[in-house]
Structure formats: structure tokens, C-alpha cells
Scaffold this active site. Structure first.
Site, mmCIF file in Angstrom:
data_model
loop_
_atom_site.group_PDB
_atom_site.id
_atom_site.type_symbol
_atom_site.label_atom_id
_atom_site.label_comp_id
_atom_site.label_asym_id
_atom_site.label_seq_id
_atom_site.Cartn_x
_atom_site.Cartn_y
_atom_site.Cartn_z
ATOM 1 N N GLY A 131 -9.396 5.255 2.100
ATOM 2 C CA GLY A 131 -10.118 6.024 3.124
ATOM 3 C C GLY A 131 -11.524 5.523 3.349
ATOM 4 N N ASN A 175 -10.339 0.088 1.024
ATOM 5 C CA ASN A 175 -9.191 0.100 1.946
ATOM 6 C C ASN A 175 -9.604 0.489 3.362
ATOM 7 O OD1 ASN A 175 -7.707 -0.340 -0.345
ATOM 8 N ND2 ASN A 175 -6.248 1.298 0.037
ATOM 9 N N GLU A 186 -2.608 5.711 -8.442
ATOM 10 C CA GLU A 186 -3.597 6.671 -7.914
ATOM 11 C C GLU A 186 -3.581 7.941 -8.743
ATOM 12 O OE1 GLU A 186 -3.887 6.987 -3.679
ATOM 13 O OE2 GLU A 186 -4.465 9.091 -3.740
ATOM 14 N N HIS A 245 -7.996 9.702 4.308
ATOM 15 C CA HIS A 245 -7.424 8.760 5.271
ATOM 16 C C HIS A 245 -7.681 9.258 6.702
ATOM 17 C CE1 HIS A 245 -4.641 7.761 1.756
ATOM 18 N NE2 HIS A 245 -5.268 6.632 2.018
ATOM 19 N N ASP A 287 0.850 -1.194 0.000
ATOM 20 C CA ASP A 287 0.000 0.000 0.000
ATOM 21 C C ASP A 287 0.894 1.256 0.000
ATOM 22 O OD1 ASP A 287 -2.426 1.379 0.207
ATOM 23 O OD2 ASP A 287 -2.454 1.298 2.397
HETATM 24 P P1 13P Z 1 -8.837 4.586 6.385
HETATM 25 O O1 13P Z 1 -7.940 5.603 7.036
HETATM 26 O O2 13P Z 1 -10.186 5.138 6.094
HETATM 27 O O3 13P Z 1 -8.893 3.315 7.109
HETATM 28 O O4 13P Z 1 -8.183 4.261 4.939
HETATM 29 C C1 13P Z 1 -7.084 3.404 4.845
HETATM 30 C C2 13P Z 1 -6.480 3.405 3.499
HETATM 31 O O5 13P Z 1 -6.981 3.977 2.560
HETATM 32 C C3 13P Z 1 -5.235 2.639 3.318
HETATM 33 O O6 13P Z 1 -4.608 2.873 2.105
#
Ligand code: 13P
Length: 317
Positions: free
Chosen positions: A210, A253, A132, A178, A81
Site C-alpha cells: 500500500g 509495493n 504477512e 491498498h 504478490d
Molecule cells: P497500492 O495500492 O498502494 O499501490 O499498493 C499495492 C500493493 O501493496 C501491492 O501488493
């Protein structure tokens, strides 16, 4: 069974989504695999560069391999990631099925060039590449972007970006961020933007970063046990996630929700049992609630019960 995300996305497109969950610790790996096995749900196990620095890439690989033996029915991919080229190239040699090159902060041409450098190498080894386009705000590990620098994905650039970079899936910026403080302007997920991206890329797998739900009960429990999280903590609703799936979101995610859960369990333990000092007690509890939480997420995303079908289909290829 370790599979390419391509197999997962081919099965889920438009119908359900795969939870891609960030792991940092042994408890999280157990919780995730245990939930996936119980719910018969495919999963993507995600690892950030910060997780690799914290636990060591070899330790994370060993934990995931062990989990796949302990929970043998689980169908999963291992994904890097938010990597740079350097992280991606090392993950490619370390058995990951998929890598993300995040050059989203660069200009359009540089993002294409950097992504293409990774797809050229990854595709020689059949490794799947996520890129992205657009910029998400919020905080994740050591990445922090304030709202003024966030930018939705430009739907008119999406097809050209995918064609020229040869990426296999695209993370889009459509209003999520995020961390635990999403939608600070109260705008919610931008479906018109997502719809226009899907029109440009029909049938092509899109990724929603996110995607944590940020449960108000967890925020309250954390604050009732000495935490100081802000009142405006909020996340993506179940309805938004389900609607996004119809617009081509295949990968959802999740990291923050499991951090909040960890914080809740450990704060409650330390405050409510101040005479104890054993990591196994909150660790066990965390694994239990982690499992319950993920089983519920699989239901919301529609992925429960899909792993055995994918397995039988894949074995017959
Ligand atoms: P969150 O912060 O909403 O859990 O998103 C995590 C994410 O997008 C990891 O790449």
C-alpha cells in the site's frame, strides 16, 4: 539480470528501498524496465493471481523475459504478490525468484503453518518467501478489506512468526492500505509500531504494502475528464517512505499509482481527441509517463544508480 530479492535487500537495508511494481500489461512491463534501465535502479516485478488470470502466466513470463533482453542492464526479481499455496507452488516451477504467501487473514498459528508449507518447498529451490502478519485494509484486485477488519502487525509476535515460519521477508501492517483511499482516519503511517517491529527483527527485511503516493493532480485530471473518483483519495508521502526505509522497509509495493496514471492518460485521450480510436496513441503516452513517474519514484526511494553496483558485485560472487 534476474536476481533473488535477498541480493537486493542485503544491499539496500536501512539505506534505500526497492520499488516492487505490479504489472498487468505490455505497456507496464515496457515502462517499468525502461525506467529501471534509465535510472540504473534495481526493481522487483510483481504479479498477482488476478494478473496471471488476466494475461496468462506464460504471457507475463514471456513479456518479462523479452523486456530483460530489450533492456539488458536491468537488475530485477520476479515476485508473486498475494498468492495462496497453489499460486506459490506453480510460481516456483515457473521461474519466479520470490513468492508471497498471504495467510494474513488466518489466525496466528494457521498463518505460520501455511507460510511454513511454502517456505519448506521454496527453500529447496532457493526461492525467497514473503509472508504477512497483520491485516491491511483497502482494495487490490479481488481482495477487499474494510477498515474495521484491518489490524496492525503485533510487534510482540513478529520474531516468533519469522522464526517458526522461516519466511525471508515480512509484510507489515503499519497504517497503509491498498488502493487510492489511504489513511481515511487521517492517522498516517504508524512509526511507533514499525520501530517496535524492527527492534524485534533487527536487520531483517520488511515490506510495505500500500505504498502508492496517489498524486492529487492525477485525481483532478481524471475527474476533469469524466472520472468520478472521491475527493478524499490520498496516499503515502515521500517523507513517510523515506523515514520507513530507516526502520527496515526494503520493499515498497506500488500498483495504484500506475493504475491512476493509466486512467488519466486514457481519459484525457478519449475526451480531448474524440475523433481518434487508435490504442497505440494513448499506449505510447502511457509508457512515456509511466517511465517518468518510476524514475521519480526511484529517486525518492534512493535506488537510482544502484543496479550496476549490485551487478558487478554479484558477478564477482
Ligand atoms: P497500492 O495500492 O498502494 O499501490 O499498493 C499495492 C500493493 O501493496 C501491492 O501488493
Amino acid at each position: 539480470m534476474l536476481v533473488s530479492p535477498k541480493i537486493l535487500f542485503d544491499d539496500c537495508y536501512g539505506e534505500y528501498a526497492i520499488a516492487a511494481v505490479n504489472v498487468f500489461t505490455m505497456e507496464q512491463v515496457h515502462g517499468l524496465f525502461n525506467a529501471a534501465q534509465s535510472a540504473d535502479s534495481p526493481i522487483i516485478v510483481q504479479i498477482t493471481p488476478v494478473a496471471r488470470n488476466y494475461a496468462h502466466p506464460l504471457m507475463l513470463n514471456a513479456m518479462i523475459e523479452a523486456a530483460s533482453s530489450i533492456y539488458p542492464d536491468v537488475v530485477y526479481s520476479v515476485h508473486l504478490d498475494h498468492g495462496t499455496e497453489e499460486h506459490a507452488f506453480s510460481a516456483i516451477t515457473q521461474g519466479y525468484s520470490s513468492v508471497m504467501i498471504d495467510a494474513s487473514h488466518d489466525d496466528f498459528e494457521t498463518n505460520i503453518k501455511r507460510t511454513k508449507a511454502v517456505t519448506d518447498t521454496a527453500h529447496q529451490k532457493n526461492i525467497f518467501v514473503e509472508a504477512e502478519l497483520g491485516i491491511l485494509s483497502g482494495v487490490e484486485d479481488d481482495l477487499s478489506v474494510d477498515d474495521s477488519h484491518a489490524r496492525y502487525t503485533d510487534p510482540t509476535q513478529a520474531r516468533e512468526f519469522v522464526e517458526r515460519s522461516a519466511c525471508d521477508s515480512l509484510a507489515v501492517a503499519v497504517g497503509t492500505s491498498h488502493g487510492a483511499y489511504k489513511f481515511s482516519g487521517g492517522k498516517g503511517l504508524q512509526f511507533p509500531v514499525l520501530e517496535r517491529i524492527q527492534e524485534q527483527l533487527p536487520g531483517y527485511p520488511l515490506v510495505l504494502h500500500g505504498s502508492s503516493s496517489v498524486n492529487p493532480a492525477d485525481i483532478a485530471a481524471i475527474n476533469n475528464n469524466g472520472g468520478k473518483l472521491k475527493e478524499n483519495a490520498s496516499g503515502v508521502t515521500d517523507g513517510e517512505l523515506q523515514k520507513a526505509i530507516r526502520y527496515g522497509i526494503c520493499k515498497v509495493n506500488i500498483a495504484t499509482d500506475l493504475r491512476l496514471l493509466w486512467t488519466r492518460v486514457h481519459r484525457e485521450f478519449f475526451v480531448q481527441q474524440p475523433d481518434l480510436f487508435d490504442p497505440i496513441i494513448p499506449g505510447k503516452k502511457y509508457m512515456e509517463v509511466y517511465k517518468e513517474f518510476m524514475i521519480e519514484r526511484f529517486e525518492i526511494l534512493g535506488s537510482s544508480g544502484k543496479a550496476s553496483y549490485i551487478k558487478s558485485n554479484t558477478q564477482h560472487l
